[in-house]
Design an enzyme around this catalytic site. Structure first.
Site, PDB file in Angstrom:
ATOM      1  N   ASP A 187     152.255  10.042  45.542  1.00 27.83           N
ATOM      2  CA  ASP A 187     152.224   8.768  45.649  1.00 27.83           C
ATOM      3  C   ASP A 187     151.314   8.155  45.001  1.00 27.83           C
ATOM      4  O   ASP A 187     150.080   8.345  45.313  1.00 27.83           O
ATOM      5  CB  ASP A 187     152.209   8.112  47.129  1.00 27.83           C
ATOM      6  N   GLU A 271     157.285   8.911  41.667  1.00 28.06           N
ATOM      7  CA  GLU A 271     157.960   7.652  41.529  1.00 28.06           C
ATOM      8  C   GLU A 271     158.533   7.482  40.275  1.00 28.06           C
ATOM      9  O   GLU A 271     157.618   7.227  39.353  1.00 28.06           O
ATOM     10  CB  GLU A 271     157.480   6.579  42.434  1.00 28.06           C
ATOM     11  N   ASP A 367     150.198   5.853  52.650  1.00 32.01           N
ATOM     12  CA  ASP A 367     150.321   6.466  51.448  1.00 32.01           C
ATOM     13  C   ASP A 367     150.796   8.014  51.545  1.00 32.01           C
ATOM     14  O   ASP A 367     151.694   8.588  50.691  1.00 32.01           O
ATOM     15  CB  ASP A 367     149.146   6.679  50.600  1.00 32.01           C
TER      16      ASP A 367
END
Length: 414
Positions: A187, A271, A367
């Site tokens: 992340d 991501e 996170d």
């Protein structure tokens, strides 16, 4: 077969540095003249000769130009030909819709030139120094920070605020082995640069924040200087030097982190972030002025300081070299999804660092929770870490029933 670049810091003597600047200036001039000819005089050329302007036609005219001017002939012909090839590529990209119309090269921005690999020779001087033979310039020392591997295809000499550098583009014979290392989800954030699904937190060096403050202070000094003055030029050089130093620190940290990751993990899940959209200005326009413009500008600066795109680029080619792969998944609701029960509720995100599921009460670092969700979005058939089942994500909240998790099957697979 893989292609890699090896970049080194040159240490030219004053006479060699003057020659390097002369080479860069002449190559830049040839590029700009060729661009002007293609942009403004292509109709006259077609009417006069019946042909069209391309690399071959302009290479013939370059030969005549070198015969007419000795100071152009004093510069090796290969960098000038490479400039014409760059212009040919720029026009091809423009007509294919991959880029905008070619623009002139500027002094202080495009100070560089390129040779073919067969024209360059390298020799070792001692443990820390080597030398490269540049045509018409001679042997130039450079700091040998890592061994040069493979066959050199071309070499580019360029000038930035920290000095002259040389970059070798090499072709290396490489056999990709099977990679059975585990997977990891990452992340990316601003407060915590990288949070791994294993619970490790990695942050960019704190010196970058100090350099950012110094850069903004130096930019304010530039704004107070008179345009065209020597003091303004000096202030601009200071801003460029600070920016270059910050870039070197960031790239060094990214190289060390990505190398460590590919040694420990076979696949990495990130991501699919649209950095350009995330850093769009909130200023708006005269009819619809934006809100919180100053705070949004600070957030944009903090996002760009992380270097997410360059980190992704380095990670991708290093994984490919070692037989791994990089996977990008949909980033929606990764920070609002509980990694324990799979419920999606924005009320569970208590703060920037705290996550407390409103459904099952699971608590974790926000996170870290998001990194686990990112890892699980890689593929539905992957082995689940720590005995958790990847529940089907269902949006929950006020007035919505909580989804039931399917029971774990043998082997922990879906």
């Amino acid at each position: 077969m893989i292609h890699r670049a090896f970049r080194y810091k040159l240490a030219p003597i004053p006479a060699q540095e003057e020659q390097l600047r002369q080479f860069a200036g002449v190559v830049r001039l040839v590029y700009n003249l060729a661009l002007e000819q293609r942009r403004d005089w292509w109709r006259h050329y077609r009417c006069a000769t019946g042909g069209r302007l391309n690399y071959i036609a302009q290479a013939r005219e370059l030969t005549a130009l070198r015969k007419a001017f000795d100071w152009i002939a004093a510069v090796h012909v290969t960098p000038q030909q490479q400039a014409l090839r760059d212009l040919e590529t720029a026009y091809a990209n423009f007509f294919a819709g991959r880029s905008g119309y070619p623009s002139p090269r500027k002094r202080g921005v495009h100070d560089g030139f390129r040779f073919q690999g067969r024209e360059i020779a390298v020799k070792k001087l001692n443990r820390k120094w080597s030398a490269v033979r540049v045509p018409k310039i001679g042997w130039v020392k450079f700091r040998d920070t890592r061994p040069l591997r493979g066959r050199t295809l071309n070499a580019t000499l360029s000038l930035d605020p920290t000095g002259w550098h040389i970059s070798f583009a090499n072709e290396i014979e490489h056999e990709v082995l099977d990679n059975s290392l585990p997977s990891v989800g990452i992340d990316r954030g601003v407060t915590c640069s990288l949070m791994l699904s294993s619970g490790e937190a990695l942050n960019i060096p704190g010196e970058l924040r100090l350099l950012d403050r110094k850069k903004r202070k130096a930019q304010r000094v530039v704004a107070r200087r008179k345009r065209g003055s020597v003091r303004r030029a000096k202030a601009l050089r200071r801003v460029a030097h600070i920016s270059a130093r910050a870039g070197r620190i960031r790239r060094d940290w990214q190289h060390r982190v990505t190398t460590d990751l590919v040694r420990r993990f076979g696949s990495v899940v990130l991501e699919d972030l649209k950095t350009k959209n995330m850093t769009r200005s909130a200023a708006g326009n005269a009819d619809a002025p934006g809100k919180n413009v100053r705070s949004k500008a600070g957030l944009n600066r903090a996002i760009l300081e992380q270097g997410w795109h360059s980190f992704e680029t380095l990670l991708a080619y290093k994984l490919e070299e070692r037989g791994g792969y990089l996977c990008k998944v949909d980033p929606r609701h990764t920070s609002q999804t509980c990694s324990s029960c799979g419920a999606v509720d924005r009320e569970s995100r208590k703060s920037q660092a705290a996550f407390a599921c409103a459904t099952c009460g699971h608590r974790a670092h926000a996170d870290h929770n998001a990194a686990i969700n990112i890892l699980r979005r890689n593929t539905a058939s992957m082995l689940v870490e720590e005995g958790h089942w990847p529940s089907c994500e269902a949006r929950t909240g006020r007035g919505l029933a909580v989804s039931k998790n399917p029971p774990a099957l043998a082997g922990g697979r879906c």
